[in-house]
Design a protein around this motif. Structure first.
Motif, PDB file in Angstrom:
ATOM      1  N   MET A   1       0.839  -1.195   0.000  1.00 25.53           N
ATOM      2  CA  MET A   1       0.000   0.000   0.000  1.00 25.53           C
ATOM      3  C   MET A   1       0.869   1.238   0.000  1.00 25.53           C
ATOM      4  O   MET A   1       1.874   1.308   0.683  1.00 25.53           O
ATOM      5  N   ARG A   2       0.465   2.216  -0.708  1.00 28.89           N
ATOM      6  CA  ARG A   2       1.241   3.431  -0.833  1.00 28.89           C
ATOM      7  C   ARG A   2       1.272   4.210   0.462  1.00 28.89           C
ATOM      8  O   ARG A   2       0.296   4.307   1.185  1.00 28.89           O
ATOM      9  N   ARG A   3       2.405   4.781   0.738  1.00 29.30           N
ATOM     10  CA  ARG A   3       2.542   5.616   1.918  1.00 29.30           C
ATOM     11  C   ARG A   3       2.678   7.059   1.491  1.00 29.30           C
ATOM     12  O   ARG A   3       3.518   7.402   0.682  1.00 29.30           O
ATOM     13  N   ARG A   4       1.859   7.938   2.089  1.00 29.33           N
ATOM     14  CA  ARG A   4       1.910   9.367   1.796  1.00 29.33           C
ATOM     15  C   ARG A   4       2.634  10.066   2.925  1.00 29.33           C
ATOM     16  O   ARG A   4       2.396   9.805   4.096  1.00 29.33           O
ATOM     17  N   SER A   5       3.492  11.017   2.569  1.00 28.08           N
ATOM     18  CA  SER A   5       4.190  11.806   3.573  1.00 28.08           C
ATOM     19  C   SER A   5       3.652  13.217   3.564  1.00 28.08           C
ATOM     20  O   SER A   5       3.652  13.890   2.554  1.00 28.08           O
ATOM     21  N   LEU A   6       3.167  13.684   4.742  1.00 28.87           N
ATOM     22  CA  LEU A   6       2.591  15.016   4.823  1.00 28.87           C
ATOM     23  C   LEU A   6       3.396  15.926   5.735  1.00 28.87           C
ATOM     24  O   LEU A   6       2.937  16.985   6.124  1.00 28.87           O
ATOM     25  N   GLY A   7       4.582  15.504   6.118  1.00 30.42           N
ATOM     26  CA  GLY A   7       5.337  16.290   7.076  1.00 30.42           C
ATOM     27  C   GLY A   7       5.807  17.615   6.527  1.00 30.42           C
ATOM     28  O   GLY A   7       5.862  17.853   5.327  1.00 30.42           O
ATOM     29  N   ALA A   8       6.190  18.513   7.461  1.00 30.26           N
ATOM     30  CA  ALA A   8       6.613  19.849   7.052  1.00 30.26           C
ATOM     31  C   ALA A   8       7.858  19.795   6.206  1.00 30.26           C
ATOM     32  O   ALA A   8       8.092  20.658   5.364  1.00 30.26           O
ATOM     33  N   ALA A   9       8.669  18.788   6.421  1.00 31.01           N
ATOM     34  CA  ALA A   9       9.878  18.672   5.600  1.00 31.01           C
ATOM     35  C   ALA A   9       9.573  17.927   4.313  1.00 31.01           C
ATOM     36  O   ALA A   9      10.395  17.868   3.423  1.00 31.01           O
ATOM     37  N   GLY A  10       8.414  17.295   4.238  1.00 30.39           N
ATOM     38  CA  GLY A  10       8.010  16.612   3.036  1.00 30.39           C
ATOM     39  C   GLY A  10       7.383  17.596   2.073  1.00 30.39           C
ATOM     40  O   GLY A  10       6.907  18.599   2.429  1.00 30.39           O
ATOM     41  N   VAL A  11       7.194  18.117   1.465  1.00 31.83           N
ATOM     42  CA  VAL A  11       6.706  19.246   0.733  1.00 31.83           C
ATOM     43  C   VAL A  11       7.907  19.726   0.114  1.00 31.83           C
ATOM     44  O   VAL A  11       8.669  19.811   0.313  1.00 31.83           O
TER      45      VAL A  11
ATOM     46  N   LYS B   1       4.797  24.015  -9.611  1.00 30.12           N
ATOM     47  CA  LYS B   1       6.207  24.161  -9.987  1.00 30.12           C
ATOM     48  C   LYS B   1       7.024  24.392  -8.716  1.00 30.12           C
ATOM     49  O   LYS B   1       6.735  25.295  -7.932  1.00 30.12           O
ATOM     50  N   ILE B   2       8.063  23.582  -8.553  1.00 30.44           N
ATOM     51  CA  ILE B   2       8.818  23.588  -7.310  1.00 30.44           C
ATOM     52  C   ILE B   2      10.307  23.787  -7.576  1.00 30.44           C
ATOM     53  O   ILE B   2      10.896  23.180  -8.471  1.00 30.44           O
ATOM     54  N   ASP B   3      10.892  24.636  -6.782  1.00 32.33           N
ATOM     55  CA  ASP B   3      12.319  24.944  -6.838  1.00 32.33           C
ATOM     56  C   ASP B   3      13.136  23.687  -6.545  1.00 32.33           C
ATOM     57  O   ASP B   3      12.730  22.841  -5.753  1.00 32.33           O
ATOM     58  N   ASN B   4      14.328  23.598  -7.183  1.00 28.21           N
ATOM     59  CA  ASN B   4      15.160  22.429  -6.909  1.00 28.21           C
ATOM     60  C   ASN B   4      16.647  22.727  -6.901  1.00 28.21           C
ATOM     61  O   ASN B   4      17.460  21.872  -7.250  1.00 28.21           O
ATOM     62  N   VAL B   5      17.024  23.920  -6.495  1.00 27.89           N
ATOM     63  CA  VAL B   5      18.439  24.181  -6.247  1.00 27.89           C
ATOM     64  C   VAL B   5      18.724  23.856  -4.782  1.00 27.89           C
ATOM     65  O   VAL B   5      17.812  23.660  -3.976  1.00 27.89           O
ATOM     66  N   ARG B   6      19.970  23.778  -4.443  1.00 27.08           N
ATOM     67  CA  ARG B   6      20.325  23.362  -3.082  1.00 27.08           C
ATOM     68  C   ARG B   6      19.673  24.217  -2.010  1.00 27.08           C
ATOM     69  O   ARG B   6      19.234  23.708  -0.966  1.00 27.08           O
ATOM     70  N   ALA B   7      19.604  25.538  -2.238  1.00 27.05           N
ATOM     71  CA  ALA B   7      19.036  26.434  -1.225  1.00 27.05           C
ATOM     72  C   ALA B   7      17.552  26.208  -1.009  1.00 27.05           C
ATOM     73  O   ALA B   7      16.998  26.680  -0.013  1.00 27.05           O
ATOM     74  N   ALA B   8      16.898  25.504  -1.925  1.00 25.15           N
ATOM     75  CA  ALA B   8      15.460  25.260  -1.821  1.00 25.15           C
ATOM     76  C   ALA B   8      15.133  23.963  -1.093  1.00 25.15           C
ATOM     77  O   ALA B   8      13.965  23.694  -0.796  1.00 25.15           O
ATOM     78  N   ARG B   9      16.120  23.179  -0.779  1.00 24.07           N
ATOM     79  CA  ARG B   9      15.890  21.875  -0.183  1.00 24.07           C
ATOM     80  C   ARG B   9      16.041  21.907   1.328  1.00 24.07           C
ATOM     81  O   ARG B   9      16.818  22.691   1.848  1.00 24.07           O
ATOM     82  N   PRO B  10      15.345  21.041   2.050  1.00 25.61           N
ATOM     83  CA  PRO B  10      14.367  20.096   1.531  1.00 25.61           C
ATOM     84  C   PRO B  10      13.056  20.793   1.185  1.00 25.61           C
ATOM     85  O   PRO B  10      12.610  21.711   1.885  1.00 25.61           O
ATOM     86  N   GLN B  11      12.429  20.373   0.106  1.00 27.60           N
ATOM     87  CA  GLN B  11      11.137  20.916  -0.280  1.00 27.60           C
ATOM     88  C   GLN B  11      10.053  20.383   0.655  1.00 27.60           C
ATOM     89  O   GLN B  11      10.306  19.506   1.483  1.00 27.60           O
ATOM     90  N   THR B  12       8.866  20.937   0.494  1.00 32.30           N
ATOM     91  CA  THR B  12       7.731  20.513   1.315  1.00 32.30           C
ATOM     92  C   THR B  12       6.633  19.939   0.425  1.00 32.30           C
ATOM     93  O   THR B  12       6.286  20.538  -0.587  1.00 32.30           O
TER      94      THR B  12
ATOM     95  N   ARG C   1      21.499  12.962  -0.747  1.00 33.59           N
ATOM     96  CA  ARG C   1      20.348  12.103  -0.465  1.00 33.59           C
ATOM     97  C   ARG C   1      19.177  12.957   0.011  1.00 33.59           C
ATOM     98  O   ARG C   1      19.362  13.876   0.815  1.00 33.59           O
ATOM     99  N   SER C   2      17.982  12.665  -0.476  1.00 37.39           N
ATOM    100  CA  SER C   2      16.800  13.436  -0.102  1.00 37.39           C
ATOM    101  C   SER C   2      15.867  12.587   0.762  1.00 37.39           C
ATOM    102  O   SER C   2      16.057  11.379   0.911  1.00 37.39           O
ATOM    103  N   PRO C   3      14.826  13.215   1.332  1.00 34.19           N
ATOM    104  CA  PRO C   3      13.836  12.433   2.074  1.00 34.19           C
ATOM    105  C   PRO C   3      12.881  11.688   1.157  1.00 34.19           C
ATOM    106  O   PRO C   3      12.043  10.923   1.643  1.00 34.19           O
ATOM    107  N   TRP C   4      12.961  11.895  -0.170  1.00 37.26           N
ATOM    108  CA  TRP C   4      11.914  11.450  -1.078  1.00 37.26           C
ATOM    109  C   TRP C   4      12.177  10.055  -1.627  1.00 37.26           C
ATOM    110  O   TRP C   4      13.323   9.655  -1.860  1.00 37.26           O
TER     111      TRP C   4
END
Length: 299
Positions: A1-11, A50-61, A216-219
């Motif tokens: 079953m799929r797991r969804r992450s809703l945490g503040a660092a997940g985004v 549309k989500i930023d993906n440079v180092r300063a934008a990580r971790p995204q939510t 390495r990312s949380p994703w």
């Protein structure tokens, strides 16, 4: 079953079953399944961000809740993400949000009048976007600044109500099966690159861990598609230099990763309004039900 992450660092969908014949290896269950993930239940209305993906934008939510995540080349050879969410699994917050590009319009034309949240766009692109059927979500009260992050990597979005008026998800060409397809080769670590960006996917059963630019990312992802595309200059140019446009209508080669195996595929999308088929020896390669990352790697 799929797991969804809703945490503040997940985004982009009429509810229908993804029940295809065994000729393409897909599930034949009569139960309603999401056309975006192959999981039980319908997908509902669609919001793309549309989500930023440079180092300063990580971790995204919010990325952990996305049905699909696209990796797209932008100026300077850097990458930007477009996360696609269905209305039944929206995280409360997503970001950092950045601007739209011509590639987004062509990608989202396969969806059914989705909502697209973005922080801005080239002035000549905006009217084209407005006339495309895509529902713009920009400059609204849903946006806010996170003062703990540096500008311009600190604009975030509350998602509540943003799918209102958007179209329901439709078939974008993906097929799913819980059964691992025959063939392929074992692959533990696979990478995709842009001129100044790199994605690496490491098999950590039962899914892939995502790393970006060596970190390495949380994703995680249940499936990965590395789609080799032609990149040319966008007709909507910038004063800052070359603006890439990744062509997703046409055909080409690619790689599908699932269950720790790699499958060489061909992709085909005849028109902007049609979905994309991923085939091997003329047969569809089904994805594992779950979340998929699609990286548009320059061919």
């Amino acid at each position: 079953m799929r797991r969804r992450s809703l945490g503040a660092a997940g985004v982009l969908v009429v509810a229908l079953a993804v029940g295809c014949s065994s000729t393409d290896g897909s599930d034949s269950s009569p139960r309603a399944r999401s056309v975006l993930t192959g999981e039980p239940g319908t997908a509902g209305r669609v919001l793309a961000v549309k989500i930023d993906n440079v180092r300063a934008a990580r971790p995204q939510t919010g990325l952990g809740s996305a049905d699909l995540v696209y990796g797209i080349e932008v100026e300077g050879g850097l990458s930007r993400l477009m996360a696609v969410f269905d209305s039944g699994h929206l995280p409360g917050t997503v970001g950092p949000v950045r601007s739209a590009r011509e590639t987004d319009l062509q990608l989202l034309a396969a969806y059914n009048k989705p909502a697209l949240a973005f922080s801005g766009a080239q002035s000549k692109l905006l009217p084209v976007l407005e006339s495309s059927g895509i529902q713009s979500r920009t400059g609204t009260g849903a946006f806010f600044r996170n003062r703990s992050r540096p500008v311009p990597h600190n604009e975030f979005l509350h998602t509540k109500g943003l799918t209102d008026g958007a179209g329901e998800a439709k078939d974008i060409g993906l097929r799913f099966s819980a059964k691992t397809p025959a063939g392929g080769t074992p692959a533990t670590v696979t990478s995709a690159a842009m001129p100044a960006a790199r994605f690496t996917f490491t098999w950590e059963a039962p899914r892939y861990r995502v790393s970006m630019d060596g970190s390495r990312s949380p994703w995680t992802a249940d499936n990965v598609i590395i789609q080799h595309v032609k990149v040319r200059e966008s007709r909507f140019r910038s004063r800052t230099g070359f603006v890439p446009f990744s062509e997703t209508v046409g055909q080409g080669t690619g790689v599908v990763l699932r269950d720790g195996r790699s499958y060489e595929v061909r992709w085909s999308r005849p028109t902007a309004g049609s979905g994309t088929a991923y085939t091997r020896d003329g047969r569809t390669v089904p994805l594992r039900p779950g979340r998929t990352w699609i990286i548009l790697e320059p061919a």
